[in-house]
Design an enzyme around this catalytic site. Structure first.
Site, PDB file in Angstrom:
ATOM      1  N   PRO A   1     -17.858  -4.326 -43.528  1.00  0.00           N
ATOM      2  CA  PRO A   1     -19.008  -4.590 -44.407  1.00  0.00           C
ATOM      3  C   PRO A   1     -19.976  -5.600 -43.798  1.00  0.00           C
ATOM      4  O   PRO A   1     -21.140  -5.674 -44.190  1.00  0.00           O
ATOM      5  CB  PRO A   1     -18.358  -5.153 -45.668  1.00  0.00           C
ATOM      6  CG  PRO A   1     -16.933  -4.754 -45.603  1.00  0.00           C
ATOM      7  CD  PRO A   1     -16.590  -4.687 -44.155  1.00  0.00           C
TER       8      PRO A   1
ATOM      9  N   GLU B   1      -7.473  -7.875 -45.664  1.00  0.00           N
ATOM     10  CA  GLU B   1      -8.690  -8.643 -46.019  1.00  0.00           C
ATOM     11  C   GLU B   1      -9.699  -8.606 -44.886  1.00  0.00           C
ATOM     12  O   GLU B   1     -10.879  -8.874 -45.060  1.00  0.00           O
ATOM     13  CB  GLU B   1      -8.323 -10.103 -46.334  1.00  0.00           C
ATOM     14  CG  GLU B   1      -7.336 -10.283 -47.471  1.00  0.00           C
ATOM     15  CD  GLU B   1      -7.666  -9.334 -48.637  1.00  0.00           C
ATOM     16  OE1 GLU B   1      -6.822  -8.470 -48.939  1.00  0.00           O
ATOM     17  OE2 GLU B   1      -8.801  -9.422 -49.151  1.00  0.00           O
TER      18      GLU B   1
ATOM     19  N   ARG C   1     -22.986  15.484 -34.990  1.00  0.00           N
ATOM     20  CA  ARG C   1     -24.131  16.362 -35.290  1.00  0.00           C
ATOM     21  C   ARG C   1     -25.268  16.173 -34.299  1.00  0.00           C
ATOM     22  O   ARG C   1     -26.158  17.015 -34.194  1.00  0.00           O
ATOM     23  CB  ARG C   1     -24.661  16.084 -36.703  1.00  0.00           C
ATOM     24  CG  ARG C   1     -23.747  16.525 -37.841  1.00  0.00           C
ATOM     25  CD  ARG C   1     -24.316  16.088 -39.194  1.00  0.00           C
ATOM     26  NE  ARG C   1     -25.665  16.638 -39.395  1.00  0.00           N
ATOM     27  CZ  ARG C   1     -25.915  17.872 -39.830  1.00  0.00           C
ATOM     28  NH1 ARG C   1     -24.903  18.674 -40.094  1.00  0.00           N
ATOM     29  NH2 ARG C   1     -27.157  18.313 -39.986  1.00  0.00           N
TER      30      ARG C   1
ATOM     31  N   ASP D   1     -33.581  17.562 -40.005  1.00  0.00           N
ATOM     32  CA  ASP D   1     -32.688  16.909 -40.964  1.00  0.00           C
ATOM     33  C   ASP D   1     -33.442  15.868 -41.767  1.00  0.00           C
ATOM     34  O   ASP D   1     -34.412  15.297 -41.301  1.00  0.00           O
ATOM     35  CB  ASP D   1     -31.580  16.166 -40.189  1.00  0.00           C
ATOM     36  CG  ASP D   1     -30.230  16.842 -40.375  1.00  0.00           C
ATOM     37  OD1 ASP D   1     -29.281  16.435 -39.716  1.00  0.00           O
ATOM     38  OD2 ASP D   1     -30.184  17.777 -41.184  1.00  0.00           O
TER      39      ASP D   1
HETATM   40  C1  4FV Z   1     -16.365  -1.001 -44.510  1.00  0.00           C
HETATM   41  C2  4FV Z   1     -17.662  -0.697 -44.957  1.00  0.00           C
HETATM   42  C3  4FV Z   1     -15.286  -1.604 -45.319  1.00  0.00           C
HETATM   43  C4  4FV Z   1     -13.222  -4.075 -45.495  1.00  0.00           C
HETATM   44  C5  4FV Z   1     -11.855  -4.687 -45.432  1.00  0.00           C
HETATM   45  C6  4FV Z   1     -11.777  -2.470 -44.542  1.00  0.00           C
HETATM   46  C7  4FV Z   1     -13.033  -2.608 -45.333  1.00  0.00           C
HETATM   47  C8  4FV Z   1     -10.947  -3.664 -44.833  1.00  0.00           C
HETATM   48  N1  4FV Z   1     -16.277  -0.659 -43.226  1.00  0.00           N
HETATM   49  N2  4FV Z   1     -18.329  -0.137 -43.898  1.00  0.00           N
HETATM   50  N3  4FV Z   1     -18.199  -0.876 -46.173  1.00  0.00           N
HETATM   51  N4  4FV Z   1     -14.162  -1.970 -44.642  1.00  0.00           N
HETATM   52  O1  4FV Z   1     -15.427  -1.768 -46.534  1.00  0.00           O
HETATM   53  O2  4FV Z   1     -17.478  -0.126 -42.878  1.00  0.00           O
HETATM   54  O3  4FV Z   1     -10.476  -4.180 -43.634  1.00  0.00           O
END
Ligand code: 4FV
Length: 246
Positions: free
Chosen positions: A87, A114, A152, A167
């Site tokens: 994230p 986490e 793609r 697209d």
């Molecule tokens: C995530 C996202 C995501 C966070 C903690 C995996 C999680 C756990 N990855 N975009 N949104 N990853 O939420 O790519 O490790």
């Protein structure tokens, strides 16, 4: 294009890698994907990949050594572009997908728990990518999103090259509405222009509808969108229309 994936749930990718567009691209040798189990790079008999966070605070953190060993091992003497899905990453968009597709080889790191020890980012990560501002339980689904979106972009993977060129998002606009048989659905019919056979008029209608749909649903995209002269005039009309109504 070669994509390698590191995860503690490699089995999650099996059905995805043998189905539909990605499955066919692999069969046709246009795409090579290898999924590796991170636990194969642990050294303790419990094959543990996580530990308690320094500073407390609950939850578990993925420890660095297995990741560092794994990334260096599957990279061999090559230098794949190493992407951690998280994230905290750059929000993935059409431009980002094309950039990732520009790397001959990707290595996707799928986190769990986490999060991952910060030193993994320092030692063996080139870029962090997020698929959206929400928290998932793992990076596996984001890795599948990246794999499908990037595949793609490989010439020949999507049947109609035209469809990739046109697209959504390619010109920064949302796609125009699509219709197919039957001609009438619960009283709802098909726009006459689409039945007219006049290809110029159909293209003009689709350009107008792509613009109107973007104006109504994603006006934020209009700042970056590549608009034709006609679409610029149409956008003025749409904006005036709103002004007159408000
Ligand atoms: C995530 C996202 C995501 C966070 C903690 C995996 C999680 C756990 N990855 N975009 N949104 N990853 O939420 O790519 O490790």
């Amino acid at each position: 294009m070669r994509i390698q994936i590191l995860s503690i749930f490699p089995e999650l990718f099996e059905p995805f890698l043998r189905t539909s567009l990605v499955g066919r691209a692999i069969e046709r040798g246009l795409l090579r994907v290898e999924v590796h189990d991170l636990r194969d790079y642990t050294e303790d008999r419990h094959r543990s990949v996580d530990d308690e966070p320094y500073g407390g605070g609950g939850g578990m953190v993925m420890s660095a050594p297995p990741w560092v060993r794994a990334v260096r091992s599957v990279s061999g003497d090559r230098s794949p572009w190493r992407v951690l899905l998280s994230p905290q990453g750059r929000r993935l968009d059409d431009a980002g997908v094309r950039e990732l597709a520009g790397h001959g080889e990707l290595l996707l790191l799928c986190g769990r728990y986490e999060g991952i020890d910060e030193r993994v980012r320092r030692l063996v990560v080139d870029e962090e990518v997020s698929i959206g501002d929400y928290v998932l339980s793992g990076g596996e689904l984001p890795a599948m999103v990246v794999t499908e979106a990037v595949s793609r972009q490989i010439p020949g993977v999507v049947g109609l090259a035209k469809s990739v060129r046109e697209d959504s998002f390619r010109h920064g606009l949302l796609d125009h509405p699509h219709y197919t048989r039957p001609p009438e659905v619960e009283g709802l019919t098909v726009p006459d222009v689409l039945l007219s056979g006049h290809h110029e008029e159909i293209e003009a209608w689709r350009a107008r509808e792509a613009l109107r749909g973007t104006f109504e649903k994603r006006p934020d995209l209009l700042t970056e969108a590549e608009l034709t002269e006609e679409q610029r005039r149409e956008l003025e009309r749409l904006r005036r229309g709103v002004e007159e109504r408000t």
